[in-house]
Scaffold this active site. Structure first.
Site, PDB file in Angstrom:
ATOM      1  N   LYS A   1      24.258 -41.581  31.753  1.00  0.00           N
ATOM      2  CA  LYS A   1      23.952 -40.897  33.015  1.00  0.00           C
ATOM      3  C   LYS A   1      25.197 -40.724  33.885  1.00  0.00           C
ATOM      4  CE  LYS A   1      20.805 -43.810  34.457  1.00  0.00           C
ATOM      5  NZ  LYS A   1      20.735 -44.758  33.328  1.00  0.00           N
TER       6      LYS A   1
ATOM      7  N   ARG B   1      14.136 -45.559  40.150  1.00  0.00           N
ATOM      8  CA  ARG B   1      13.919 -46.473  39.028  1.00  0.00           C
ATOM      9  C   ARG B   1      12.451 -46.866  38.886  1.00  0.00           C
ATOM     10  NH1 ARG B   1      18.671 -49.039  37.072  1.00  0.00           N
ATOM     11  NH2 ARG B   1      20.511 -48.693  38.353  1.00  0.00           N
TER      12      ARG B   1
ATOM     13  N   ARG C   1      31.449 -51.513  26.683  1.00  0.00           N
ATOM     14  CA  ARG C   1      31.914 -50.823  27.887  1.00  0.00           C
ATOM     15  C   ARG C   1      32.868 -51.697  28.716  1.00  0.00           C
ATOM     16  NH1 ARG C   1      27.607 -48.053  31.843  1.00  0.00           N
ATOM     17  NH2 ARG C   1      26.920 -50.207  32.179  1.00  0.00           N
TER      18      ARG C   1
ATOM     19  N   ARG D   1      31.697 -55.580  32.968  1.00  0.00           N
ATOM     20  CA  ARG D   1      30.769 -55.846  34.054  1.00  0.00           C
ATOM     21  C   ARG D   1      29.829 -56.980  33.672  1.00  0.00           C
ATOM     22  NH1 ARG D   1      28.426 -49.955  35.423  1.00  0.00           N
ATOM     23  NH2 ARG D   1      26.508 -51.154  35.224  1.00  0.00           N
TER      24      ARG D   1
ATOM     25  N   ARG E   1      17.829 -56.053  31.270  1.00  0.00           N
ATOM     26  CA  ARG E   1      17.858 -54.741  31.930  1.00  0.00           C
ATOM     27  C   ARG E   1      16.959 -53.739  31.197  1.00  0.00           C
ATOM     28  NH1 ARG E   1      23.877 -52.793  32.418  1.00  0.00           N
ATOM     29  NH2 ARG E   1      22.933 -51.106  33.625  1.00  0.00           N
TER      30      ARG E   1
END
Length: 221
Positions: A13, A86, A120, A149, A160
Site C-alpha cells: 500500500k 482499518r 523490510r 521496524r 498483525r
C-alpha cells in the site's frame, strides 16, 4: 478524487501510494506514517503509541480519527488514504467526513506478506523502504542506517495479520456493497500493480461518461 488503498500489512500500500503522489500529485495520507512521526517526538503521547505498536495492536479509533482529520484539512481535492480505515467503525465515520470515490483492494497471499515484512528495512534518516531479499545493503542511498521496524518482527507480523483478518477484512464486503471496490492481484512489480489500478480507473471513468452521454442523448430526444 479520494481513493482508499486496502490490504493486509506488507501488501504494498505504501509503495503504491507514493507512486500516486509522485506521478499524479495525490496527497498521500498514511496513518501509519503519521503515528510513527508522532512516536519519534519522544513525548508521553508518542511513548503510549510506541507501546501499542510494539505489541502488534491497533491504535484506538478515536486517536486515529483525530490525527486523520488534522491531515485531511491540509490536503487538496486528490487524496489517497493508506492504512485507513482499518475497521467498520472507522469506515462509517470516514463516510461522515469525506466522499470516497473508489477503494482499491490489493489481494496478496499471506506467505508473500510474511516474506516481505520479514525482509523490510527502513532508513533511519529519510524513511526510504528497502527489502533485504532484493537489496543487499546496510545503508540507504542518503547514507542513513537501515533498521527493522519493531512491528515487522515475526511474532508481531503474525499478530498483525490476525487482527487484519478479524477487523479489516470485513471492509471488503462493506465497500463492495457500495459498488466502490476495485480488486487487484499484488504483483512482484509495484509499477505493474500501479498501472493495473490506473487502467481499471480509466475504464470505469470511460463507462461512467458513456452512461452520462446515453442518458443525455435520450433526454434530448
Amino acid at each position: 478524487m479520494i481513493l482508499i488503498l486496502l490490504g493486509a500489512p506488507g501488501c504494498g500500500k505504501g509503495t503504491i501510494s507514493k507512486l500516486f503522489q509522485e506521478r499524479l500529485n495525490f496527497c498521500h495520507i498514511s496513518t501509519g506514517e503519521i503515528i510513527r512521526k508522532t512516536i519519534a517526538l519522544n513525548n508521553e503521547f508518542g511513548e503510549m503509541l510506541r507501546q501499542i505498536i510494539t505489541k502488534g495492536e491497533l491504535v484506538s479509533d478515536e486517536i486515529v480519527l483525530k490525527l486523520l482529520c488534522e491531515k485531511l484539512n491540509e490536503c487538496g481535492s486528490d487524496i489517497i488514504l493508506d492504512g485507513f480505515p482499518r475497521t467498520l467503525f472507522q469506515a462509517k465515520k470516514l463516510d461522515e467526513i469525506a466522499k470516497i470515490d473508489k477503494v482499491i483492494y490489493i489481494d496478496t497471499p499471506y506467505d508473500v506478506i510474511k516474506e516481505r515484512l520479514a525482509g523490510r528495512r527502513i532508513c533511519q534518516n529519510c524513511g526510504k523502504v528497502y527489502n533485504v531479499n532484493l537489496h543487499s545493503m546496510n545503508s540507504c542511498d542518503c547514507g542513513g542506517k537501515l533498521i527493522q521496524r519493531e512491528d515487522d518482527l515475526p511474532h508481531v507480523i503474525e499478530e498483525r495479520f490476525k487482527i487484519y483478518e478479524e477487523e479489516t477484512f470485513p471492509l471488503i464486503e462493506f465497500y463492495s456493497n457500495q459498488d466502490k471496490l476495485i480488486k487487484v492481484k499484488s504483483s512482484s512489480s509495484s509499477n505493474d500493480t500501479f498501472n493495473e489500478i490506473l487502467s481499471f480507473l480509466e475504464i470505469k471513468w470511460w463507462l461512467l461518461q458513456k452512461k452520462k452521454w446515453i442518458a443525455w442523448e435520450f433526454q434530448a430526444r
